[in-house]
Design an enzyme around this catalytic site. Structure first.
Site, PDB file in Angstrom:
ATOM      1  N   CYS A 163       0.801  -1.220   0.000  1.00  0.00           N
ATOM      2  CA  CYS A 163       0.000   0.000   0.000  1.00  0.00           C
ATOM      3  C   CYS A 163       0.839   1.278   0.000  1.00  0.00           C
ATOM      4  CB  CYS A 163      -0.961  -0.010   1.185  1.00  0.00           C
ATOM      5  SG  CYS A 163      -2.038  -1.461   1.171  1.00  0.00           S
ATOM      6  N   HIS A 303      -2.338   7.948   6.030  1.00  0.00           N
ATOM      7  CA  HIS A 303      -2.613   6.626   5.460  1.00  0.00           C
ATOM      8  C   HIS A 303      -3.978   6.168   5.955  1.00  0.00           C
ATOM      9  CE1 HIS A 303      -1.700   2.909   3.483  1.00  0.00           C
ATOM     10  NE2 HIS A 303      -1.840   2.216   4.597  1.00  0.00           N
ATOM     11  N   GLU A 314      -0.190   5.029  13.481  1.00  0.00           N
ATOM     12  CA  GLU A 314       0.092   6.256  12.736  1.00  0.00           C
ATOM     13  C   GLU A 314      -0.029   7.477  13.639  1.00  0.00           C
ATOM     14  OE1 GLU A 314      -0.787   8.261   8.374  1.00  0.00           O
ATOM     15  OE2 GLU A 314      -2.171   6.739   9.138  1.00  0.00           O
ATOM     16  N   LYS A 333      -9.376   8.214   2.618  1.00  0.00           N
ATOM     17  CA  LYS A 333      -9.908   6.853   2.491  1.00  0.00           C
ATOM     18  C   LYS A 333     -11.304   6.746   3.107  1.00  0.00           C
ATOM     19  CE  LYS A 333      -5.525   4.246   2.408  1.00  0.00           C
ATOM     20  NZ  LYS A 333      -4.536   5.326   2.583  1.00  0.00           N
ATOM     21  N   HIS A 338      -9.929   2.109   0.340  1.00  0.00           N
ATOM     22  CA  HIS A 338      -8.483   1.898   0.283  1.00  0.00           C
ATOM     23  C   HIS A 338      -8.101   1.301  -1.068  1.00  0.00           C
ATOM     24  CE1 HIS A 338      -4.452   1.162   1.255  1.00  0.00           C
ATOM     25  NE2 HIS A 338      -4.559   0.378   2.312  1.00  0.00           N
ATOM     26  N   PHE A 397       2.057  -3.366   3.922  1.00  0.00           N
ATOM     27  CA  PHE A 397       2.420  -4.672   4.445  1.00  0.00           C
ATOM     28  C   PHE A 397       3.893  -4.936   4.135  1.00  0.00           C
ATOM     29  CE2 PHE A 397      -2.012  -6.900   4.210  1.00  0.00           C
ATOM     30  CZ  PHE A 397      -2.449  -6.112   5.263  1.00  0.00           C
TER      31      PHE A 397
END
Length: 410
Positions: A163, A303, A314, A333, A338, A397
């Site tokens: 991502c 994010h 975050e 998002k 996403h 990831f």
């Protein structure tokens, strides 16, 4: 001597709009692009919602047969690249094509093609597998096809960092120009994973929201009642070039791409570092690259996936860098869902637009503040703000962290 890098073109394909104007208007108005899936039977899926591109995308000069010869994520990339290239006013016939390149990131690439031919192989044997299967499914084919379409003979790369892919693609393209290795880059990301295979995979990880009866309220980054992300699809592409190159050809400069930072958590294959150390160091590296102090940052596009662990980690990363007083924060998002490997590209575009228009897009569905996510949220409605800098942050990831910074061009 390093070169300044500027932005001259933007292109978007997203669940909330397939032009820059429609995309940005939807974000500023707080409109969600999330809906229940109707493409296939989702009865046995824990998550039955997604952010789908609602328009049929056929890039100019292509027909339905042409579109079928490439994977859906490549179609999205081509359309977004066309938009950005047109906006930039670039004419490859007047450029040195060996100094013009592309980097289109993706998290998964041609998963729809792979899924289709696994089924055909299983049912009909190897004779049912098309010779197009490999070139359609390869993850670098969006970048390759963009180069073929636009005539870009320079550096061509596909960044694959889950991502964080699109943010890495933009940041690494910036560095090629900054250090004089090329003049122009078309960069961003594309993804098309809203298929049974993709939905099942992320559902098995328990990563997706199950708020199926309220799809538009399902993505709620930083809200205490968040229960997972909403899978989405699309592409974002930007044209960047050296300041001197843009001025020499009389281009309209939309903003400066001023900073890039990247790190790795080296912690876990899917979970972010619980103390936000890797994310914080990427943010600080981007600030250092842009020669900015934490207090200079006017807006932070998070994010913010709407998962329990991401948003909390975050938040810790933000507080490690900015202290108790963070810049205004929102996760778009909450509206788009996403887009995985493409998310960083459309969020970069939103960040630059915030500077250009003086409007900070909202974090919708922020109804129950989470004490673990106590940052300065642009809650539910857009906020007017005269800002000169904005950051877009991405986590992936594998522990990948990437952050980029835009400045108002002066």
């Amino acid at each position: 001597m390093t070169k300044r890098v500027v932005v001259t073109g933007l292109g978007v394909v997203s669940p909330v709009g397939c032009t820059l104007k429609d995309f940005w208007t939807s974000l500023c108005e707080g409109r969600s692009g999330i809906a229940r899936l109707e493409d296939f039977d989702t009865t046995n899926y824990p998550s039955q919602i997604a952010g789908k591109v609602k328009e049929e995308i056929i890039p100019a000069g292509m027909n339905s047969k042409d579109v079928r010869r490439v994977d859906r994520f490549t179609v999205f990339a081509l359309e977004a690249a066309d938009q950005a290239w047109a906006m930039s006013g670039m004419d490859i016939a007047k450029e040195n094509p060996w100094r013009c390149g592309a980097n289109v990131g993706s998290g998964i690439g041609g998963i729809e093609t792979i899924d289709e031919y696994v089924v055909k192989l299983d049912k009909g044997g190897p004779r049912k597998v098309s010779p197009l299967m490999i070139p359609k499914g390869l993850i670098n084919m969006a970048s390759g096809n963009v180069a073929i379409r636009l005539g870009l003979n320079g550096p061509n790369t596909c960044t694959v960092t889950a991502c964080a892919a699109a943010t890495h693609a933009i940041g690494q393209s910036m560095e090629l120009i900054k250090w004089g290795k090329t003049d122009v880059m078309v960069c961003g990301g594309a993804e098309a994973t809203v298929i049974p295979f993709g939905l099942a995979g992320f559902g098995a990880m328990k990563a997706l929201s199950r708020r199926n009866d309220e799809p538009q309220r399902a993505s709620r980054p930083f809200d205490k009642d968040r229960d997972g992300f909403v899978i989405a699809e699309g592409a974002g592409m930007i044209v960047i070039e050296s300041d001197e190159h843009a001025k020499a050809r009389g281009a309209e400069i939309l903003g400066e791409l001023a900073g890039f930072g990247e790190t790795c958590d080296a912690h876990h294959i899917t979970s972010p570092h619980p103390e936000g150390a890797g994310g914080a160091n990427a943010i600080q590296a981007a600030l250092d690259s842009a020669e900015l102090n934490p207090g200079d940052m006017g807006y932070y596009n998070a994010h913010g996936t709407s998962t329990k662990y991401n948003d909390a980690a975050e938040t810790l990363a933000l507080k490690r860098v900015f202290g108790k007083t963070t810049p205004p924060v929102s996760s778009t998002k909450s509206m788009t869902g996403h887009l995985l490997g493409a998310s960083g590209a459309i969020e970069a575009i939103a960040s630059l637009q915030a500077i250009r228009d003086g409007i900070l897009p909202p974090n919708i569905n922020y109804e129950n503040p989470d004490p673990e996510c106590d940052v300065n949220i642009v809650a539910n409605e857009a906020r007017k703000a005269d800002i000169t800098s904005a950051m877009s942050n991405s986590l992936g990831f594998g522990g990948h962290n990437a952050a980029i910074i835009f400045k108002r061009y002066e």
